[in-house]
Design a protein around this motif. Structure first.
Motif, short mmCIF file in Angstrom:
data_model
loop_
_atom_site.label_atom_id
_atom_site.label_comp_id
_atom_site.label_asym_id
_atom_site.label_seq_id
_atom_site.Cartn_x
_atom_site.Cartn_y
_atom_site.Cartn_z
N GLN A 20 0.85 -1.20 0.00
CA GLN A 20 0.00 0.00 0.00
C GLN A 20 0.88 1.24 0.00
OE1 GLN A 20 -3.34 0.39 -0.05
NE2 GLN A 20 -3.88 -1.77 0.05
N HIS A 21 0.36 2.31 -0.60
CA HIS A 21 0.98 3.64 -0.51
C HIS A 21 -0.01 4.56 0.21
CE1 HIS A 21 3.54 2.09 -3.80
NE2 HIS A 21 4.42 2.97 -3.39
N MET A 22 0.45 5.27 1.21
CA MET A 22 -0.39 6.18 1.98
C MET A 22 0.33 7.52 2.17
SD MET A 22 -3.35 4.90 2.91
CE MET A 22 -4.01 3.40 2.19
N THR A 23 -0.47 8.58 2.29
CA THR A 23 0.12 9.92 2.44
C THR A 23 0.41 10.26 3.89
OG1 THR A 23 -1.09 10.65 0.47
CG2 THR A 23 -0.23 12.36 1.93
N HIS A 24 -0.45 9.83 4.81
CA HIS A 24 -0.34 10.28 6.20
C HIS A 24 0.07 9.15 7.13
CE1 HIS A 24 -2.11 14.07 5.02
NE2 HIS A 24 -3.11 13.42 4.46
N SER A 25 0.86 9.49 8.13
CA SER A 25 1.33 8.51 9.11
C SER A 25 0.17 7.82 9.82
CB SER A 25 2.24 9.18 10.13
OG SER A 25 3.41 9.68 9.54
N GLN A 26 -0.87 8.60 10.15
CA GLN A 26 -2.01 8.03 10.85
C GLN A 26 -2.65 6.90 10.05
OE1 GLN A 26 -2.64 9.24 13.86
NE2 GLN A 26 -4.59 8.30 14.43
N ALA A 27 -2.81 7.11 8.75
CA ALA A 27 -3.38 6.08 7.88
C ALA A 27 -2.45 4.87 7.79
CB ALA A 27 -3.66 6.65 6.49
N ILE A 28 -1.17 5.13 7.70
CA ILE A 28 -0.19 4.03 7.64
C ILE A 28 -0.27 3.18 8.89
CG2 ILE A 28 2.28 3.51 7.71
CD1 ILE A 28 2.70 5.77 5.72
N LEU A 29 -0.33 3.83 10.05
CA LEU A 29 -0.37 3.08 11.31
C LEU A 29 -1.66 2.29 11.46
CD1 LEU A 29 1.24 5.66 13.77
CD2 LEU A 29 2.27 3.62 12.77
N SER A 30 -2.74 2.81 10.93
CA SER A 30 -4.00 2.06 11.00
C SER A 30 -3.89 0.76 10.20
CB SER A 30 -5.16 2.91 10.49
OG SER A 30 -5.06 3.14 9.10
N LEU A 31 -3.16 0.79 9.07
CA LEU A 31 -2.97 -0.42 8.28
C LEU A 31 -2.00 -1.38 8.96
CD1 LEU A 31 -2.83 0.97 4.62
CD2 LEU A 31 -4.80 0.19 5.95
N VAL A 32 -0.97 -0.84 9.60
CA VAL A 32 -0.06 -1.69 10.38
C VAL A 32 -0.84 -2.35 11.51
CG1 VAL A 32 1.98 -1.73 11.86
CG2 VAL A 32 1.96 -0.28 9.82
N SER A 33 -1.69 -1.59 12.16
CA SER A 33 -2.51 -2.12 13.25
C SER A 33 -3.40 -3.27 12.79
CB SER A 33 -3.38 -0.99 13.83
OG SER A 33 -4.24 -1.47 14.84
N ALA A 34 -3.84 -3.18 11.54
CA ALA A 34 -4.70 -4.23 10.98
C ALA A 34 -3.89 -5.44 10.50
CB ALA A 34 -5.51 -3.68 9.82
N GLY A 35 -2.56 -5.37 10.63
CA GLY A 35 -1.72 -6.50 10.24
C GLY A 35 -1.41 -6.58 8.77
N ILE A 36 -1.65 -5.48 8.03
CA ILE A 36 -1.45 -5.51 6.58
C ILE A 36 0.03 -5.51 6.21
CG2 ILE A 36 -1.81 -4.15 4.47
CD1 ILE A 36 -4.56 -3.46 5.51
N GLY A 37 0.86 -4.87 7.03
CA GLY A 37 2.28 -4.84 6.71
C GLY A 37 3.07 -4.05 7.73
#
Length: 304
Positions: free
Chosen positions: A221-238
């Protein structure tokens, strides 16, 4: 002399075009509202509204007066604010824009320091991305920006006010979470969430870091904001590499680890401004920003 209560009542009614709804917004009943509008029309000696049993509409004179009435209310609000600031001993205001990354740690400390050391200065705060800050500062709409370092040709000045080491964000259930200081090469082939090209500064910094280390994670995934990135990490995506201050975000299922690198990877936060800015309070607030970074254990950089 115009009665400002009547003027405000007219503006509300003009926006609603319904006496019942306008009266509710003004916390009065319909008869007092009707009297205020009638008195205003008598004072102006014009008809502002056409009323029938089915509709309320602005007359041509009402349309013209609405524009000027809105200006009167704005001027009145400005005068009220100025008077209250004078009563509090306020010296004036500084308009400050900030990127979302500043909110994790630097911005709260900066605001607290400004209130303590320069309480007479009003801070007008607005969140903006770096590119928008550049435009607003050049146009004179913003006095000071808090952003990632500017890239490319520009005529602004800046000073580094915070330095953040980049850290690895790991889903708590991932095997790497057990490692106290993972090596960068452990990311090879791992699912990875990358800053998008819109977050140009961090995107280029991480792309260069991975390329120089010859590490190829599997970008999912590519994301612009750290908050969005961390939400995906939290979901176990990467996994993700993010600025260290983002660890203050509330994600219980994310583990943050320093990365074992040959050279430290740092994300900078800068204060930026126009050198010809005429706001006499800008220097004071800029000094507060620099001191905030220094007192927080970060080195304040030189003008760039």
């Amino acid at each position: 002399m115009l009665d400002m209560t009547q003027v405000r009542s007219f503006v509300v009614l003009a926006s609603e075009l319904n006496f019942s709804r306008a009266a509710r917004r003004l916390n009065i009943t319909q008869p007092p509202l009707s009297r205020q509008i009638k008195l205003l029309e008598q004072e102006l000696d014009v008809t502002l509204l056409e009323r029938t049993s089915r509709r309320v509409a602005l007359t041509p004179a009402g349309m013209i007066f609405l524009v000027e009435a809105q200006k009167l209310i704005e001027q009145g609000n400005t005068a009220t604010t100025a008077a209250r600031r004078a009563a509090r001993g306020s010296a004036g205001s500084v308009r400050i824009a900030f990127v979302g990354a500043a909110t994790y740690s630097f911005l709260p400390k900066f605001i607290s320091a400004a209130r303590t050391t320069a309480p007479q200065i009003e801070l007008e705060l607005v969140q903006m991305e770096t590119a928008e800050q550049l435009q607003s500062i050049n146009a004179g709409r913003i006095d000071l920006g808090l952003s990632r370092p500017l890239i490319g040709s520009h005529y602004l000045e800046s000073v580094c006010v915070a330095l953040e080491p980049m850290m690895l964000a790991i889903p708590r259930a991932h095997p790497l979470a057990a490692n106290r200081r993972p090596a960068l090469n452990m990311l090879d082939g791992e699912p990875f969430i990358m800053f998008s090209a819109q977050a140009r500064y961090l995107h280029e910094k991480l792309a260069r870091l991975l390329a120089e280390a010859r590490i190829t994670p599997r970008i999912v995934q590519h994301m612009t904001h750290s908050q969005a990135i961390l939400s995906l990490v939290s979901a176990g995506i990467g996994l993700a590499i993010v600025p260290g201050e983002t660890r203050t975000a509330c994600f219980d299922s994310v583990v943050f680890r320093p990365i074992d690198l040959r050279e430290e990877c740092i994300a900078e936060l800068h204060a930026i401004w126009r050198p010809d800015n005429r706001n006499r309070l800008l220097q004071d607030i800029r000094n507060v920003a620099v001191r905030t970074g220094t007192h927080d254990g970060h080195l304040a950089g030189k003008n760039l």
